[in-house]
Design a protein around this motif. Sequence first.
Motif, mmCIF file in Angstrom:
data_model
loop_
_atom_site.group_PDB
_atom_site.id
_atom_site.type_symbol
_atom_site.label_atom_id
_atom_site.label_comp_id
_atom_site.label_asym_id
_atom_site.label_seq_id
_atom_site.Cartn_x
_atom_site.Cartn_y
_atom_site.Cartn_z
ATOM 1 N N THR A 8 0.799 -1.300 0.131
ATOM 2 C CA THR A 8 -0.011 0.105 0.079
ATOM 3 C C THR A 8 0.907 1.417 -0.025
ATOM 4 N N TYR A 9 0.321 2.342 -0.564
ATOM 5 C CA TYR A 9 0.909 3.663 -0.677
ATOM 6 C C TYR A 9 -0.354 4.508 -1.065
ATOM 7 N N ASN A 10 -0.636 5.074 0.180
ATOM 8 C CA ASN A 10 -1.805 6.191 0.366
ATOM 9 C C ASN A 10 -3.090 5.579 -0.148
ATOM 10 N N GLU A 11 -3.584 4.473 0.698
ATOM 11 C CA GLU A 11 -4.767 3.422 0.497
ATOM 12 C C GLU A 11 -5.584 3.626 1.401
ATOM 13 N N ALA A 12 -5.485 4.771 2.378
ATOM 14 C CA ALA A 12 -6.324 4.841 3.601
ATOM 15 C C ALA A 12 -7.826 4.727 3.420
ATOM 16 N N ASP A 36 3.114 -1.392 3.886
ATOM 17 C CA ASP A 36 3.119 0.145 3.799
ATOM 18 C C ASP A 36 4.493 0.765 3.889
ATOM 19 N N ASP A 37 4.424 1.622 2.910
ATOM 20 C CA ASP A 37 5.993 2.496 2.820
ATOM 21 C C ASP A 37 5.599 3.747 3.511
ATOM 22 N N ASN A 38 5.239 3.891 4.643
ATOM 23 C CA ASN A 38 5.159 5.063 5.404
ATOM 24 C C ASN A 38 4.063 6.189 4.776
ATOM 25 N N THR A 63 10.931 4.045 4.278
ATOM 26 C CA THR A 63 11.179 4.791 3.181
ATOM 27 C C THR A 63 10.238 4.033 2.122
ATOM 28 N N ARG A 64 10.120 4.703 0.968
ATOM 29 C CA ARG A 64 9.189 4.366 -0.163
ATOM 30 C C ARG A 64 10.247 3.376 -1.058
ATOM 31 N N LEU A 65 10.202 2.044 -0.813
ATOM 32 C CA LEU A 65 10.880 1.396 -1.628
ATOM 33 C C LEU A 65 10.209 0.565 -2.572
ATOM 34 N N MET A 86 -1.981 -8.870 -3.944
ATOM 35 C CA MET A 86 -3.335 -8.118 -4.432
ATOM 36 C C MET A 86 -2.888 -6.658 -4.366
ATOM 37 N N ASP A 87 -3.690 -5.822 -5.222
ATOM 38 C CA ASP A 87 -3.511 -4.491 -4.788
ATOM 39 C C ASP A 87 -4.561 -3.987 -3.604
ATOM 40 N N ALA A 88 -4.631 -2.988 -3.022
ATOM 41 C CA ALA A 88 -5.478 -2.438 -2.206
ATOM 42 C C ALA A 88 -6.504 -1.415 -2.661
ATOM 43 N N ASP A 89 -6.434 -1.097 -3.977
ATOM 44 C CA ASP A 89 -7.508 -0.236 -4.475
ATOM 45 C C ASP A 89 -8.659 -0.705 -5.047
ATOM 46 N N LEU A 90 -8.840 -2.166 -4.758
ATOM 47 C CA LEU A 90 -10.194 -2.982 -5.038
ATOM 48 C C LEU A 90 -10.253 -2.785 -6.584
ATOM 49 N N PRO A 152 1.661 -11.149 -18.458
ATOM 50 C CA PRO A 152 2.734 -11.231 -17.571
ATOM 51 C C PRO A 152 2.851 -10.132 -16.546
ATOM 52 N N VAL A 153 2.074 -9.065 -16.762
ATOM 53 C CA VAL A 153 2.513 -7.998 -15.748
ATOM 54 C C VAL A 153 1.272 -7.640 -14.789
ATOM 55 N N SER A 154 0.546 -8.434 -14.763
ATOM 56 C CA SER A 154 -0.787 -8.496 -13.823
ATOM 57 C C SER A 154 -0.113 -8.208 -12.405
ATOM 58 N N TYR A 173 7.906 -2.235 -10.073
ATOM 59 C CA TYR A 173 6.368 -2.756 -10.084
ATOM 60 C C TYR A 173 6.122 -4.138 -10.398
ATOM 61 N N LYS A 174 6.734 -4.558 -11.479
ATOM 62 C CA LYS A 174 6.026 -5.851 -12.247
ATOM 63 C C LYS A 174 6.981 -7.012 -11.461
ATOM 64 N N ILE A 175 6.354 -7.092 -10.176
ATOM 65 C CA ILE A 175 6.981 -8.380 -9.413
ATOM 66 C C ILE A 175 6.538 -9.716 -10.139
ATOM 67 N N LYS A 197 -12.387 0.001 -12.189
ATOM 68 C CA LYS A 197 -12.025 1.356 -12.032
ATOM 69 C C LYS A 197 -11.475 1.587 -10.820
ATOM 70 N N ARG A 198 -10.728 2.718 -10.453
ATOM 71 C CA ARG A 198 -10.283 2.753 -9.233
ATOM 72 C C ARG A 198 -11.374 3.793 -8.876
ATOM 73 N N THR A 199 -11.980 3.587 -7.637
ATOM 74 C CA THR A 199 -12.887 4.501 -7.333
ATOM 75 C C THR A 199 -12.673 5.489 -6.154
ATOM 76 N N SER A 203 -3.960 6.405 -8.666
ATOM 77 C CA SER A 203 -2.759 5.405 -9.390
ATOM 78 C C SER A 203 -1.385 5.928 -8.829
ATOM 79 N N LYS A 204 -0.398 4.944 -8.453
ATOM 80 C CA LYS A 204 0.892 5.728 -8.265
ATOM 81 C C LYS A 204 1.821 5.396 -9.529
ATOM 82 N N LEU A 205 1.324 4.993 -10.624
ATOM 83 C CA LEU A 205 2.194 4.287 -11.424
ATOM 84 C C LEU A 205 2.231 5.686 -12.426
#
Length: 339
Positions: A8-12, A36-38, A63-65, A86-90, A152-154, A173-175, A197-199, A203-205
Motif C-alpha cells: 500500500t501507498y496512500n490507500e487509507a 505500507d511504505d509509511n 522509506t518508499r521502496l 493483490m492491490d489495495a484499491d479494489l 505477465p504484468v498482472s 512494479y512488475k514483480i 475502475k479505481r473509485t 494510481s501511483k504508476l
Amino acid sequence: MISVVVPTYNEAENIEELVKRLASVFRSDYEVIIVDDNSPDGTADAAKKLSATYPVRVVVRQTRLGLASAVVEGASVARGDVVVVMDADLQHPPELAPALAREAARGCLAVASRYVRGGRVEGWPITRRVVSRGAVLLARLLLPEARRVKDPVSGFFAYRRDCLSRVKPTGLYKILLDVLVQCKPECVVEIPFVFGKRTRGRSKLGRRHIFDYLRQLLALSKWRPVKFAAVGATGIGVALAVLHFLSWLPTLVSTAIAIEVSLTSNYILNRAWTFAERHTPILGGWAKYHLATAIGNSTNYLVTNALAFLGVWIYVAYLIGVAAGYVANYVFSELEVFK
Ligand code: GDD
Ligand code: MN
C-alpha cells in the motif's frame, strides 16, 4: 493457511472495504499482510485499527521502496504456505482470491488475467490501453518465461511462499515477471478477471515507471538485445574487411560474400554468447539463421548495391544497407531461431 499480501501507498480510503471483503470470502484460516511504505495519508494506522477485529498484520517500512519489494517483504513474514498478492484499491476483486489460492495450493502459479477470454479492463483511456498492450508484447518478445501467460504484468496472482519470499525484485512494479523468471513455476494457470475502475485514491504508476520497466526487461533478458547489437557491430567490421580484401571482384559478388561471412560469424557469436543458455543445434540453427536474417540481408544486399551503383563509396553504402536490415533481423532471431 493463506496469506494475502497487499502493498500500500496512500490507500487509507480503500483498506477497510478491502479487509471486509476478504473476510467475507475467506472466513477462516487466512491472514492479510499490509506492507505500507509509511504513507503520509495514514494507511498504516487505518490498517492497525482493523487488526483489532480482523486477522490483519501491518508491516511499515520507513522509506518508499516500491511495490515489488513490498510484496517480497510481505511474503517473507507470511505464515501461510500460499501467498495471494493483490492491490489495495479494489481494482483486483477480492472475491477471486480463493480461486487463485486453490491453484497455488496445487503448486501452480495462478495469475488473474486481463488478457484471456472473459478478462478485460474497465474505463482505461486508449493511451493506457496501448501502453499496457505494448508492455505485454515486449515482455513476451524478450522473455520466454513471460510467453507462458497472456498477462505477465498482472499485479494479482498467487504462488507458494517459499519461492516468493526469496525473489529478488529487478524493478519497482512488475514483480510477476520476476516470479516467472526466478521461480520457474511447474505450471501456470490464468483466471480471467475484470480490472475495475479505481473509485478512491490515485494510481501511483507514473511516467518514470516506463523507464524502470524497460530496465527491468533488460535485466531479466540478461541484456540479450544489447549483446545482439554488439555482435552485429562485430559483424559489420568483418563484412567491411571482406569487402576490402575482395575489392577486385564486382560489387554484386563481393557484397554477397561479405554478407555470408559476417552472417556466419554473427551466428557463431550469438549462439555462444547472446543465447548461450538455449543450446541451439549448430547446423540447424545456422540454416534457420539464414532464414531469419533473409529479410535483413536481402534488404542490405539490394540497398548496398543500389547505392554503390549510384556512386556511393562501397563502405558507406554497406553501412546504410546494414542499418536498413537490422530491425527485422532482431525480431526474427528472438522469436524463431533461438526460442
Ligand atoms: N508499499 C508500496 N510502495 N505500495 C505501493 C507503492 C509503493 O511504492 N506504489 C504503489 N503501491 C501499491 C498501491 O497502494 C496499490 O495497492 C498497488 O500497489 C497498485 O498500485 P496502483 O498505483 O493502484 O497501480 P495500478 O492500478 O496503476 O497498476 C496495477 O495494476 C496493473 C495491472 O494489473 C499494479 O498492480 C500493476 O502492477 C499491474 O500491472
Ligand atoms: Mn490501481
